[in-house]
Write an enzyme that holds these catalytic residues in place. Structure first.
Site, PDB file in Angstrom:
ATOM      1  N   GLU A 155       0.803  -1.228   0.000  1.00 35.48           N
ATOM      2  CA  GLU A 155       0.000   0.000   0.000  1.00 35.48           C
ATOM      3  C   GLU A 155       0.833   1.275   0.000  1.00 35.48           C
ATOM      4  OE1 GLU A 155      -3.325   0.121   2.689  1.00 35.48           O
ATOM      5  OE2 GLU A 155      -3.462  -2.052   2.693  1.00 35.48           O
TER       6      GLU A 155
ATOM      7  N   ASP B 295      -2.493  -4.767   3.263  1.00 40.07           N
ATOM      8  CA  ASP B 295      -2.691  -5.006   4.700  1.00 40.07           C
ATOM      9  C   ASP B 295      -3.605  -6.204   4.966  1.00 40.07           C
ATOM     10  OD1 ASP B 295      -1.030  -2.949   5.329  1.00 40.07           O
ATOM     11  OD2 ASP B 295      -2.603  -1.510   5.823  1.00 40.07           O
TER      12      ASP B 295
ATOM     13  N   TYR C 230       0.911  -5.248  12.970  1.00 37.08           N
ATOM     14  CA  TYR C 230      -0.187  -4.473  12.377  1.00 37.08           C
ATOM     15  C   TYR C 230      -1.106  -3.942  13.466  1.00 37.08           C
ATOM     16  CZ  TYR C 230      -3.764  -3.130   9.052  1.00 37.08           C
ATOM     17  OH  TYR C 230      -4.654  -2.406   8.298  1.00 37.08           O
TER      18      TYR C 230
END
Length: 337
Positions: free
Chosen positions: A7, A80, A296
Site C-alpha cells: 500500500e 494489509d 499491524y
C-alpha cells in the site's frame, strides 16, 4: 521475478530489502478505485450493482504496476491483512484485468503478514492464497451502506441543519445513541441522598479519609440518609464517641502486565498519557509498522510474533538478569470470540 504490490512506498522500500533483487515491489498508495460521488453509483434495484472508477491520482500508480507486469508476468498482492487491505487487492486485480495487464497465464496470488520483519515476510511468501471474497463482499456491503445512507440522509440533514456536513453510517448510529441517552436524562427522577465522611489522623500525624458505611448495627445503603436532618443525626451519633481503629488488614496483591495493544487500547493510552488524538496516534503507529518496528495496529488481536517475544526475553535477561524472565512466555487471549 514477480511484481509485489503493497500500500505505501515506505513499506515497499522495507519489503524490497527483505525480498532482494528477484522481486519488484511497488506501492498502490491505498485504494485505486472508488464510487463516483454522484447519484446512481449504487443501484439497489439491480442487485446493488456498483460502478467504480479509478481515481485521477491513482492512474499513474496503476500504470506503473501494469508496466512492471510486462516484464515480470506474476503478481503478488501484499496489502494489509484486514478487510480494507483485501478490498485494495481485489480492486487492483479487477483494474489490471480490465487493462489486460493480467493475462490468462499471469499467476495472481495474495499474501498477508502481521509484522514487517524478514521472517514474517518470507514466511508469508511461502503461503500464498487467493483473494478472500468473503472479506471483499463484507467491504462491498459496507461501502454500499455508506453510500446509500449518505445520499438518502444528507439532503434531509442539510434541510434541517443548514451548513451541516454529510450524514453517514457511523454518524447516524451515534446520533441515535445521543438521542436515546438524552431521553433517559429527561425521564430521570432526581432523588436526594446524603453521605457522611470524616478526615482523620493517626497518632503519628498521618491523614486519611473515612466514610460512614454502617449506623446502629445496620449497613447503610445509598438512599438510607435521605435528607440533611438524617445526615446531621448520623454525624452527631459518630461525634458522640471516640473513634478507634479496631483492625488493620494487609492483603497481598498481584499485578499482571497489561496485554499487548490493540487498536482501542493503543488510542486510549496515547490519549491518557500523551494527549494524542486518534488520528495522530494511528499516523504514528502506521510509520512504526511500515518501519517494521511493531505488528499491524488496526486489529483487535493481541497475538505477538514469536520472534518478538524471544527477542524481548533475551533483552530482559541481558539487562536485568534471568530472575526477571518468566519460565514460560505469557500467552494472551481475546475475551470475545
Amino acid at each position: 521475478m514477480a511484481v509485489v504490490v503493497v500500500e505505501s512506498p515506505a513499506k515497499a522500500k522495507t519489503i524490497n530489502k527483505y525480498l532482494g533483487p528477484g522481486f519488484t515491489v511497488l506501492a498502490s498508495y491505498g485504494h485505486v478505485r472508488d464510487l463516483p460521488p454522484k447519484d446512481g453509483s449504487v443501484d439497489p434495484e439491480n442487485e446493488f450493482e456498483m460502478l467504480w472508477e479509478v481515481g485521477a491520482a491513482s492512474k499513474k500508480h496503476v500504470k506503473a504496476i501494469a508496466d512492471a507486469l510486462k516484464d515480470d508476468n506474476e503478481l503478488i498482492l501484499a496489502t494489509d491483512p484486514d478487510r480494507e487491505g483485501e478490498a485494495i487487492s481485489w480492486h487492483l486485480q479487477e483494474t489490471l484485468t480490465k487493462r489486460r495487464a493480467i493475462k490468462k497465464d499471469t499467476p495472481v496470488s495474495r499474501v498477508v503478514f502481521n509484522a514487517i520483519t524478514k521472517t514474517a515476510v518470507t514466511e508469508a511468501m511461502k503461503n500464498p492464497r487467493q483473494v478472500d471474497m468473503e472479506l471483499v463482499e463484507a467491504y462491498l456491503a459496507r461501502r454500499a451502506l455508506d453510500y446509500l445512507v449518505g445520499f438518502k440522509l444528507s439532503p434531509v440533514l442539510w434541510r434541517r441543519l443548514p451548513g451541516a456536513k454529510s450524514a453517514g453510517r457511523v454518524q447516524s448510529v451515534c446520533l441515535r445513541l445521543i438521542v436515546d441517552r438524552e431521553m433517559e436524562i429527561e425521564a430521570f427522577n432526581p432523588r436526594e441522598y446524603w453521605t457522611v465522611g470524616a478526615s482523620l489522623s493517626t497518632p503519628r500525624g498521618q491523614q486519611f479519609d473515612a466514610r460512614l458505611t454502617s449506623l446502629g448495627g445496620k449497613r447503610l445503603d445509598k438512599f438510607d440518609l435521605a435528607n440533611e436532618t438524617e445526615a446531621e443525626l448520623a454525624v452527631q451519633a459518630v461525634m458522640s464517641r471516640d473513634l478507634t481503629v479496631q483492625s488493620v488488614e494487609a492483603k497481598p496483591a498481584n499485578r499482571n502486565p497489561s496485554a499487548p495493544f490493540m487498536t482501542s487500547t493503543l488510542q486510549q493510552e496515547a490519549s491518557r498519557k500523551y494527549g494524542m488524538g486518534a488520528r495522530q496516534t494511528m499516523s504514528a503507529a502506521q510509520r512504526l509498522y511500515e518501519a517494521g518496528l511493531i505488528t499491524y495496529m488496526r486489529t483487535d488481536g493481541i497475538d505477538m510474533a514469536p520472534e518478538a517475544v524471544q527477542a524481548a526475553r533475551a533483552v530482559i535477561d541481558k539487562r536485568y538478569g534471568a530472575q526477571y524472565v518468566p519460565e514460560q512466555p505469557r500467552l494472551y487471549k481475546n475475551k470475545a470470540k
